[in-house]
Design a protein around this motif. Structure first.
Motif, PDB file in Angstrom:
ATOM      1  N   GLU A  88       0.851  -1.193   0.000  1.00 50.79           N
ATOM      2  CA  GLU A  88       0.000   0.000   0.000  1.00 50.79           C
ATOM      3  C   GLU A  88       0.886   1.241   0.000  1.00 50.79           C
ATOM      4  OE1 GLU A  88      -3.360  -0.055  -0.346  1.00 50.79           O
ATOM      5  OE2 GLU A  88      -3.005  -2.204  -0.630  1.00 50.79           O
ATOM      6  N   ASP A  89       0.340   2.348  -0.471  1.00 51.28           N
ATOM      7  CA  ASP A  89       1.126   3.561  -0.676  1.00 51.28           C
ATOM      8  C   ASP A  89       1.291   4.351   0.629  1.00 51.28           C
ATOM      9  OD1 ASP A  89       2.624   5.094  -2.350  1.00 51.28           O
ATOM     10  OD2 ASP A  89       0.952   6.225  -3.196  1.00 51.28           O
ATOM     11  N   VAL A  90       1.860   3.672   1.620  1.00 54.89           N
ATOM     12  CA  VAL A  90       2.106   4.281   2.942  1.00 54.89           C
ATOM     13  C   VAL A  90       3.439   3.733   3.463  1.00 54.89           C
ATOM     14  CG1 VAL A  90      -0.352   4.479   3.531  1.00 54.89           C
ATOM     15  CG2 VAL A  90       0.899   2.396   4.135  1.00 54.89           C
ATOM     16  N   PRO A  91       4.099   4.459   4.384  1.00 51.61           N
ATOM     17  CA  PRO A  91       5.256   3.848   5.050  1.00 51.61           C
ATOM     18  C   PRO A  91       4.785   2.593   5.782  1.00 51.61           C
ATOM     19  CG  PRO A  91       5.119   6.201   5.535  1.00 51.61           C
ATOM     20  CD  PRO A  91       3.829   5.817   4.867  1.00 51.61           C
ATOM     21  N   LEU A  92       5.618   1.548   5.855  1.00 56.35           N
ATOM     22  CA  LEU A  92       5.140   0.295   6.429  1.00 56.35           C
ATOM     23  C   LEU A  92       4.883   0.451   7.928  1.00 56.35           C
ATOM     24  CD1 LEU A  92       4.562  -2.551   5.305  1.00 56.35           C
ATOM     25  CD2 LEU A  92       6.625  -3.287   6.489  1.00 56.35           C
ATOM     26  N   PRO A  93       3.641   0.147   8.372  1.00 57.59           N
ATOM     27  CA  PRO A  93       3.332   0.315   9.797  1.00 57.59           C
ATOM     28  C   PRO A  93       3.897  -0.812  10.665  1.00 57.59           C
ATOM     29  CG  PRO A  93       1.388  -0.415   8.594  1.00 57.59           C
ATOM     30  CD  PRO A  93       2.480  -0.267   7.580  1.00 57.59           C
ATOM     31  N   TYR A  94       4.006  -0.536  11.959  1.00 49.67           N
ATOM     32  CA  TYR A  94       4.534  -1.514  12.904  1.00 49.67           C
ATOM     33  C   TYR A  94       3.461  -2.504  13.360  1.00 49.67           C
ATOM     34  CZ  TYR A  94       5.944  -3.418  17.387  1.00 49.67           C
ATOM     35  OH  TYR A  94       6.190  -4.266  18.418  1.00 49.67           O
ATOM     36  N   ALA A  95       2.276  -2.016  13.674  1.00 49.60           N
ATOM     37  CA  ALA A  95       1.210  -2.869  14.216  1.00 49.60           C
ATOM     38  C   ALA A  95       0.964  -4.071  13.290  1.00 49.60           C
ATOM     39  CB  ALA A  95      -0.078  -2.060  14.369  1.00 49.60           C
ATOM     40  N   ALA A  96       0.908  -5.258  13.888  1.00 51.62           N
ATOM     41  CA  ALA A  96       0.866  -6.495  13.112  1.00 51.62           C
ATOM     42  C   ALA A  96      -0.275  -6.491  12.092  1.00 51.62           C
ATOM     43  CB  ALA A  96       0.743  -7.693  14.041  1.00 51.62           C
ATOM     44  N   ALA A  97      -1.447  -6.084  12.537  1.00 49.97           N
ATOM     45  CA  ALA A  97      -2.611  -6.144  11.654  1.00 49.97           C
ATOM     46  C   ALA A  97      -2.461  -5.155  10.497  1.00 49.97           C
ATOM     47  CB  ALA A  97      -3.875  -5.850  12.446  1.00 49.97           C
ATOM     48  N   LEU A  98      -1.932  -3.951  10.828  1.00 49.75           N
ATOM     49  CA  LEU A  98      -1.756  -2.941   9.778  1.00 49.75           C
ATOM     50  C   LEU A  98      -0.654  -3.340   8.814  1.00 49.75           C
ATOM     51  CD1 LEU A  98      -2.082   0.438  11.747  1.00 49.75           C
ATOM     52  CD2 LEU A  98      -3.814  -0.751  10.375  1.00 49.75           C
ATOM     53  N   GLU A  99       0.401  -3.946   9.360  1.00 50.68           N
ATOM     54  CA  GLU A  99       1.507  -4.384   8.501  1.00 50.68           C
ATOM     55  C   GLU A  99       0.990  -5.397   7.477  1.00 50.68           C
ATOM     56  OE1 GLU A  99       6.035  -5.589   9.401  1.00 50.68           O
ATOM     57  OE2 GLU A  99       4.628  -7.213   9.801  1.00 50.68           O
ATOM     58  N   ALA A 100       0.208  -6.342   7.958  1.00 57.43           N
ATOM     59  CA  ALA A 100      -0.334  -7.375   7.066  1.00 57.43           C
ATOM     60  C   ALA A 100      -1.234  -6.756   6.009  1.00 57.43           C
ATOM     61  CB  ALA A 100      -1.097  -8.413   7.880  1.00 57.43           C
TER      62      ALA A 100
END
Lengths: 457, 336
Positions: free
Chosen positions: A426-438
C-alpha cells in the motif's frame, strides 16, 4: 593580428554589456592581464588577455550594450613568431581568430539502442541423476562467496559484522575462519564511507563484495553506488571498471517498522550501469551470486531476510552458475501470467495453487533479475495467457510492475484481454502494528483477487 | 633524464636542482597557459557546462608529481585539469574532452569533471564533492591488499573537508593503516563561502587529530615546499604508518567556475595574492638565483605556447563523437 572576442559568462549567455576597458590602443598586454569588464543581468566578469601583444584597436566602446557573444571587441598585434603552429607546414590560424562554431554539423541520425543478439540465456543443464541437496538460502549465499573467494584471490568481503560476529544474519558464517581478516573485513558503521572504499578498490582492479546489513542502510551510500560505481565506466570512455557486488537483505522483515522495511528493486532498477538481481530460492541465490561476483559490472544483489532460513533443493554440481538477465517460469499455465521476484515468488506460487482449485491455471514467472529485465519471457507468456498480474513488495508508483506493464502494452497490446493489474505494498510507510503491517503488504489473497479480476471472475 | 626516480624525489624534497626547477617551471606554466586557453574556448562557446580552472594552484599538482612514484595513484574532485596535465596526460586529449569531442580522453562522454587515465595513475575527475576521498581511500585499500608498495594521493578542497564521508574514510584509513596521503587544497573558498564562514576549525590539517592522523600546513604557492611536504607524507604512508594529511594553503585566481561573478571577495584581495604569492613568479626568483638565463625561459615559454595552441586546435577540429557512441561503455560484457 588576433581578434579578441566577446566571451560568454555562462552556457546560456547570448549577449552582454561591455562595461569598461582596462586598456587602450597601444597598450602592451601579457597573458592573464585584465583588459575589460563585461556584465549581464546576472554577473560581472573580467576579461583576461590569453596572449601577449599590443592592443592595436578597440572595436567596441565601453558602455556598449547588447554585444553579441563572439563579436570581435578588440584587436591584438601578437608575437607572431611564438604563436606560430608547431610544425613548419602552414597550420591553422591561432584559435582566437577563429569564428564561433556555427550550426553546420551534420544532423546526427537518431541512434538506436543496441539489441542484445547473443545466444539466449539458459540455466545450466542438470545432468540426469544429479543428486539434489537440501540447503537454506543463507548457506547457499555463503557457499557462493566461499567458492568464488577460493577461485579468485581478488574477491573479498567487507561490511558490518561480517567477520568476527559471523554476519548479522549469519550469511558470512565461517568465512573469517577460512579466509582470514585480510579478505573478510569488519567495517565500522559507516555505509557511505565503506561503500566508497569498496568502489575505489574495485576501480583499482579488486572484486569487492560489500555487504549492507540491510539495504535500508545503503541509502547512506546510494551516491557511491550510483554516481561512482554505475556511471564511471561511461564517463571514462570505458577506462575505469567497477566489478563489485553490493549485497544484503532487502524488503520487509517482520514488524521492524518503516525505516527497516523498504524494497529497493525499482530504485536501483532505474539506473543504467547497474545490474539488479533479486533471487527467490537457494539454487538461484547461489548461482546468481556466483555470476554476480564474476560479472565485470557493478551489481546490486537484493536478498530477503525472511528467506534466509528457508530450505530448498539445489543441484549438487560443481560450479553452479545461473545467468543474470534471465527470468524463470516457475509454474506453467494458460489462464493468467503472474510476475514476481524475491519473496513474492512464494506468494505467487501459493496463489496459483488456490487459483487452480478454482479452475484458473496461472503461469508464474520469477523475474530473478530486475535489470536487465527479461521482457521476452514475460511477453511470450502474456501472448499465451492474454492476462497479466504483477506482484512486488515495494510501492506501486514508478515500480517494477509499472515498467512491465508499460512494456507489455507497447509490445503485446493486441494480445491483452483485460487491463493488467498490479499487486504491491500500500502507498504508505510500512506500519509496525501487526494487523496494519499485514494489510499493507502484498498477500496470497490479494494476488488471487487480482488474478480473478483480470479473468473477469 | 638518467637520474633514478628515487634520486629525483630526494632532490625534489631537499630543494631542487636546476633541472628540477626548470621542469617545475615548464609544468606550472603549461597548466596556467592551458587553463587560460580553456577559459577562452569556454568564452567562445566551444566548452560547455561547468569548467573549473586551476589557475593559481599550479604548485600543488606539480610539486606533488615531483615525488610520485610509478604505480602511485591520484584522484581528485572536479577542479582536475591541472592534475591531469601534471600526471602526464596528453594536453590534446584533455582539451578535446573539454570540447566534448571524439579525441577526448573519455571520447567526449565525461567532460571537464570526468577524465581518467589508468596509464597515468589518474583515477578522475569526480563531480560529487568529497566522493573522491572515499574512493581514494579504496585505492589505498587495494594497495595494501595487494601489498604493492603504492601510495594513493586523494586531493580535495576546503569545501569537501566538511563532508561526512571524508571523516568516515579518515577513520578507516587510520584504523587499517592504509597508504593514502590526503591533500587538502585550501583555496579559501568553497564556491562563494569562505573557510571562516563554513568551518568551525579553520586549520584543516588538524581535522585528522581525532583519528590520530598527523597533519601539516604547507605553503601551497611554493612548489618546493609542496614537494618537500609531499615526500615526507608519502614516506609515512608507504612505510606502513597509515594516512597523512597535507593542508596546502593556496588561492584560485578565477571564479569557482566560469559563470562565477566572484562578488564574495575583493579585487584587491585577488590582486594582492597575484602580486605577492604567485607560484610561477615565486619560482622565477629561484630560477634567477640558479642562473637560468632569459633565453632558456623563453624557449620554455615558446614550447608551452606551441603545446597549448596545438591542443586547442586539436580540440576544435576533433570530430563530434559518433551517435553510436551514445550506447557504448554502459556495461562490460561478462568475460566468462
Amino acid at each position: 593580428m588576433t581578434d579578441i572576442l566577446m566571451p560568454a559568462l555562462s552556457p546560456t549567455m547570448e549577449e552582454g554589456t561591455l562595461a569598461k576597458w582596462h586598456v587602450k590602443a597601444g597598450d602592451t598586454v601579457k597573458a592573464g592581464d585584465v583588459i575589460a569588464e563585461i556584465e549581464t543581468d546576472k554577473a560581472t566578469m573580467e576579461v583576461e588577455a590569453v596572449d601577449e601583444g599590443i592592443i592595436s584597436d578597440i572595436l567596441i566602446a565601453a558602455g556598449s550594450e547588447g554585444v553579441k557573444v563572439n563579436t570581435p571587441i578588440a584587436r591584438l598585434a601578437g608575437d607572431e613568431v611564438a604563436a606560430a603552429p608547431p610544425s613548419s607546414k602552414a597550420g591553422p590560424p591561432p584559435v582566437a581568430a577563429e569564428p564561433a562554431p556555427t550550426a553546420v554539423r551534420a544532423e546526427p541520425k537518431a541512434p538506436v539502442a543496441p539489441v542484445a543478439v547473443s545466444a539466449p540465456l539458459q540455466d545450466p543443464e542438470i545432468p540426469a541423476g544429479t543428486k539434489m541437496v537440501r540447503i537454506t538460502v543463507r548457506d547457499a549465499l555463503r557457499d557462493a562467496m566461499a567458492e568464488e573467494m577460493r577461485r579468485d584471490e581478488r574477491v573479498f568481503l567487507m561490511g558490518e559484522e561480517v567477520a568476527q560476529y559471523q554476519g548479522a544474519y549469519k550469511v558470512s558464517r565461517d568465512l573469517l575462519q577460512e579466509f582470514g581478516d585480510r579478505r573478510v573485513i569488519d567495517t565500522p558503521i559507516t555505509e557511505h564511507g565503506f561503500a566508497g572504499l569498496g568502489v575505489g578498490a574495485a576501480m583499482a582492479g579488486l572484486k569487492p563484495i560489500v555487504e549492507f546489513m540491510t539495504w535500508n542502510f545503503a541509502m547512506q551510500a546510494i551516491d557511491q553506488i550510483i554516481n561512482s560505481a554505475a556511471k564511471t565506466l561511461y564517463m571514462s570512455g570505458g577506462q575505469i571498471k567497477s566489478s563489485i557486488v553490493f549485497r544484503g537483505p532487502n524488503g520487509a522483515a517482520s514488524r521492524v517498522g518503516a525505516q527497516h522495511s523498504q524494497d529497493y528493486s525499482n530504485w536501483y532498477g532505474h539506473v543504467p550501469g547497474l545490474k539488479v538481481v533479486a533471487p527467490y530460492d537457494a539454487a538461484d541465490a547461489k548461482g546468481l551470486l556466483k555470476a554476480a561476483i564474476r560479472d565485470p559490472n557493478p551489481i546490486v544483489f537484493l536478498e530477503h531476510e525472511m528467506m534466509y532460513g528457508v530450505e530448498f533443493d539445489i543441484p549438487d554440481v560443481e560450479d553452479w552458475i545461473v545467468p543474470i538477465g534471465k527470468a524463470k517460469v516457475r509454474r506453467e499455465g494458460t489462464g493468467v501470467t503472474i510476475t514476481a521476484h524475491s519473496r513474492m515468488v512464494g506468494l505467487a506460487l501459493k496463489a496459483a495453487e488456490e487459483l487452480a482449485a478454482e479452475g484458473i491455471e496461472a503461469e508464474v514467472i520469477d523475474l530473478r533479475t530486475i535489470r536487465p529485465l527479461d521482457h521476452e519471457t514475460v511477453l511470450q507468456s502474456v501472448r499465451k495467457t492474454n492476462r497479466l498480474v504483477t506482484v512486488e513488495e515495494g510501492w506501486g508508483p514508478m515500480g517494477v510492475g509499472a515498467e512491465i506493464i508499460a512494456r507489455v502494452t507497447e509490445h503485446a497490446f493486441d494480445y491483452l484481454d483485460a487491463p493488467p493489474l498490479r499487486v504491491h505494498q500500500e502507498d504508505v510507510p510500512l506500519p509496525y502494528a501487526a494487523a496494519l503491517e499485514a494489510l499493507s503488504l502484498p498477500s496470497v489473497e490479494k494476488i488471487v483477487k487480482a488474478a480473478k479480476a483480470v479473468c473477469y471472475r | 633524464m638518467a637520474r633514478s626516480k628515487k634520486a629525483q624525489e630526494a632532490t625534489a624534497a631537499a630543494g631542487a636542482g636546476r633541472d628540477q626547477l626548470l621542469k617545475y617551471y615548464r609544468d606550472m606554466l603549461l597548466i596556467r597557459r592551458f587553463e587560460e586557453r580553456a577559459g577562452q574556448l569556454y568564452g567562445m562557446g566551444l566548452i560547455g557546462g561547468f569548467c573549473h580552472l586551476y589557475i593559481g594552484q599550479e604548485a600543488i599538482a606539480v610539486g606533488m608529481e615531483g615525488i610520485r612514484r610509478p604505480g602511485d595513484q591520484i584522484i581528485t574532485g572536479y577542479r582536475d585539469h591541472g592534475h591531469m596535465l601534471a600526471a602526464g596526460m596528453e594536453s590534446r586529449a584533455v582539451m578535446a574532452e573539454l570540447t566534448g569531442r571524439a579525441g577526448g580522453s573519455s571520447r567526449g562522454k565525461g567532460g571537464s569533471m570526468h577524465m581518467f587515465s589508468t596509464e597515468a595513475g589518474f583515477y578522475g575527475g569526480h563531480g560529487i564533492v568529497g566522493a573522491q576521498v572515499s574512493l581514494g581511500t579504496g585505492l589505498a585499500l587495494a594497495n595494501k591488499y595487494s601489498a604493492n608498495g603504492n601510495v594513493a594521493f586523494a586531493y580535495f578542497g576546503d569545501g569537501a573537508a566538511n563532508q561526512g564521508q571524508v571523516y568516515e574514510s579518515f577513520n578507516m584509513a587510520e584504523l587499517w593503516s592504509l597508504p593514502v596521503v590526503y591533500v587538502i587544497e585550501n583555496n579559501q573558498y568553497a564556491m562563494g563561502t569562505s573557510v571562516e564562514r563554513s568551518a568551525a576549525e579553520t586549520h584543516l590539517h588538524k581535522r585528522g587529530a581525532s583519528f590520530r592522523i598527523p597533519g601539516e600546513e604547507v605553503d601551497g604557492m611554493d612548489v618546493e615546499a609542496v614537494a618537500a611536504a609531499g615526500a615526507k607524507a608519502a614516506e609515512h604512508a608507504r612505510s606502513g604508518q597509515g594516512p597523512f594529511i597535507l593542508e596546502m594553503k593556496t588561492y584560485r585566481y578565477r571564479g569557482h567556475s566560469m559563470s562565477d561573478p566572484a562578488k564574495y571577495r575583493t579585487k584587491e584581495e585577488v590582486d594582492e595574492v597575484k602580486k605577492t604569492r604567485d607560484p610561477i613568479e615565486h619560482l622565477r626568483e629561484k630560477l634567477d638565483a640558479a642562473k637560468v638565463t632569459e633565453d632558456e625561459l623563453k624557449a620554455i615559454d615558446a614550447e608551452v605556447k606551441r603545446i597549448v595552441a596545438d591542443a586547442a586546435e586539436f580540440a576544435r577540429t576533433s570530430p563530434e563523437p559518433e551517435p553510436a557512441e551514445l550506447y557504448t561503455d554502459v556495461y562490460l560484457e561478462a568475460a566468462e
